[in-house]
Design an enzyme around this catalytic site. Structure first.
Site, mmCIF file in Angstrom:
data_model
loop_
_atom_site.group_PDB
_atom_site.id
_atom_site.type_symbol
_atom_site.label_atom_id
_atom_site.label_comp_id
_atom_site.label_asym_id
_atom_site.label_seq_id
_atom_site.Cartn_x
_atom_site.Cartn_y
_atom_site.Cartn_z
ATOM 1 N N GLY A 1 1.000 -1.379 -0.296
ATOM 2 C CA GLY A 1 -0.417 0.481 -0.044
ATOM 3 C C GLY A 1 0.498 1.442 0.084
ATOM 4 O O GLY A 1 0.288 2.314 0.063
ATOM 5 N N GLN B 1 -13.000 22.381 8.428
ATOM 6 C CA GLN B 1 -12.910 21.854 9.784
ATOM 7 C C GLN B 1 -12.409 22.957 10.762
ATOM 8 O O GLN B 1 -11.159 23.164 10.685
ATOM 9 C CB GLN B 1 -12.446 21.133 10.569
ATOM 10 C CG GLN B 1 -12.857 20.076 12.129
ATOM 11 C CD GLN B 1 -13.872 19.983 12.520
ATOM 12 O OE1 GLN B 1 -14.089 18.847 12.014
ATOM 13 N NE2 GLN B 1 -13.917 20.079 14.122
ATOM 14 N N ASP C 1 -27.533 29.280 2.386
ATOM 15 C CA ASP C 1 -26.946 29.556 4.328
ATOM 16 C C ASP C 1 -26.173 30.692 3.936
ATOM 17 O O ASP C 1 -25.469 32.123 2.831
ATOM 18 C CB ASP C 1 -25.841 28.470 4.543
ATOM 19 C CG ASP C 1 -25.088 28.157 4.012
ATOM 20 O OD1 ASP C 1 -24.544 29.153 2.724
ATOM 21 O OD2 ASP C 1 -24.634 26.906 4.110
ATOM 22 N N LYS D 1 -29.444 27.801 7.706
ATOM 23 C CA LYS D 1 -29.633 26.750 7.251
ATOM 24 C C LYS D 1 -28.944 26.517 8.713
ATOM 25 O O LYS D 1 -28.122 27.032 9.169
ATOM 26 C CB LYS D 1 -28.057 26.016 6.580
ATOM 27 C CG LYS D 1 -27.885 24.677 6.405
ATOM 28 C CD LYS D 1 -26.947 24.152 5.243
ATOM 29 C CE LYS D 1 -25.192 24.392 5.851
ATOM 30 N NZ LYS D 1 -24.702 23.831 4.148
HETATM 31 C C1 R5P Z 1 -21.141 24.860 3.911
HETATM 32 O O1 R5P Z 1 -21.050 25.816 4.022
HETATM 33 C C2 R5P Z 1 -20.920 24.320 2.290
HETATM 34 O O2 R5P Z 1 -21.207 26.072 1.726
HETATM 35 C C3 R5P Z 1 -21.489 23.769 1.675
HETATM 36 O O3 R5P Z 1 -22.870 24.391 1.445
HETATM 37 C C4 R5P Z 1 -21.764 22.554 2.348
HETATM 38 O O4 R5P Z 1 -20.396 22.038 2.550
HETATM 39 C C5 R5P Z 1 -22.798 21.272 1.714
HETATM 40 O O5 R5P Z 1 -22.266 20.692 1.700
HETATM 41 P P1 R5P Z 1 -23.578 18.640 1.678
HETATM 42 O O6 R5P Z 1 -23.330 18.690 0.165
HETATM 43 O O7 R5P Z 1 -23.382 17.779 2.062
HETATM 44 O O8 R5P Z 1 -25.040 19.425 2.492
#
Ligand code: R5P
Length: 305
Positions: A38, A96, A169, A192
């Site tokens: 690997g 993160q 969001d 959101k």
């Molecule tokens: C997060 O704040 C980003 O702007 C996207 O809205 C998010 O990463 C989308 O993730 P998912 O498709 O898993 O809902």
């Protein structure tokens, strides 16, 4: 022999060729295979002495690529490269950006520290900057960020009549407002709440006055797809037709593409991550970013690299 060489990991070859074309540079594929246990074997087969090396690697599914990327950067230097830059059209580990729950690793910081120790500079497209104001908060190398919003805006302006630009969001306001301004369209942003990796709740805005517009959901990342699917459901409840979805980074984990296809009129993305929805290229803009980042010894008086 061109002074600049773009080296791509195998899945990034198409983008790398485009980038090399934009820069008038040479392009080659990195040889990468795995030993039976690997571990990675990487080899750079071109002459790199005295040349500027640009490693092109989009960082979707980053973990298996991370070690080879560091080996390649180190090998390029060892083989005589004068500088080693990284073009990561999608830059991973930006979300993160704090410890949301006790004991969590703040991976954005660690990832940035390690990449900063291996590369001389970084060019990317719309990194997910939420609680960081800029990459400089975590990356110690020079960086350039390409904004996809004007490109998404151009595509929407050419393909959607009477669009209403919608962000799912609060963070999306930064690119949604830019997309809307670039084509003189109205915009609105939802609220959101993320309840889990694949579970989000979206609260609507009052869209009554936009009833005659066609909804276009714009986001930087689609991963599980739940954010855009939930937003599309809300629009349906409010009596709108299925939305067009325009995203910068088409990560599409698991069944996300199929699931979102059922909720959207159409889906388009930029080519930062190779995907069947790619319709908008960021290659020229990344080429311009690379020219700015590249130290002067790599430019000739003719502008050819
Ligand atoms: C997060 O704040 C980003 O702007 C996207 O809205 C998010 O990463 C989308 O993730 P998912 O498709 O898993 O809902």
């Amino acid at each position: 022999m061109s002074k600049v060489i773009i080296l791509s990991l195998p899945e990034d070859v198409a983008f790398g060729r485009g980038l090399a074309g934009a820069l008038g540079a040479e392009h080659a594929e990195i040889s990468w295979r795995h030993f039976p246990d690997g571990e990675s074997h990487v080899a750079l087969l071109e002459s790199l002495t005295g040349r500027a090396v640009v490693i092109n690697c989009t960082l979707v599914h980053p973990d298996p690529k991370f070690a080879p990327l560091l080996f390649v950067a180190d090998a390029a230097r060892d083989l005589g490269a004068t500088q080693v830059g990284l073009v990561a059209p999608y830059l991973a580990y930006m979300r993160q950006d704090r410890r949301f729950h006790a004991g969590e690793a703040i991976t954005s910081r660690t990832f940035a520290r390690v990449l900063s120790s291996s590369f001389d500079w970084l060019a990317t497209v719309d990194p997910h900057l939420h609680r960081y104001a800029s990459l400089d908060e975590i990356y110690t190398i020079p960086s350039r960020v390409v904004h996809a919003a004007p490109l998404l805006g151009r595509w929407i302006g050419e393909n959607v009549a009477n669009p209403l630009i919608l962000g799912p969001d609060a963070e999306s306001k930064q690119w949604v407002s830019e997309v809307a301004a670039s084509i003189d369209a109205p915009y609105a942003v939802f609220t959101k709440t993320r309840l889990g990796d694949r579970d989000v709740r979206i609260d609507p805005s009052d869209l009554n006055r936009y009833a005659q517009h066609h909804p276009v959901l714009v986001d930087d990342i689609v991963s599980s797809g739940r954010t855009l699917i939930e937003a599309a459901r809300l629009l349906e409840k409010a009596g709108f037709p299925k939305p067009v979805c325009a995203v910068t980074h088409a990560l599409f984990a698991g069944d996300a593409h199929v699931a979102l296809s059922g909720a959207a009129a159409s889906i388009v993305s930029s080519d930062t991550v190779p995907h069947p929805t790619n319709a908008i290229s960021v290659v020229q803009e990344l080429g311009t970013a690379v020219r700015v980042l590249m130290r002067p010894e790599s430019s000739s008086s003719t502008g050819k690299m």
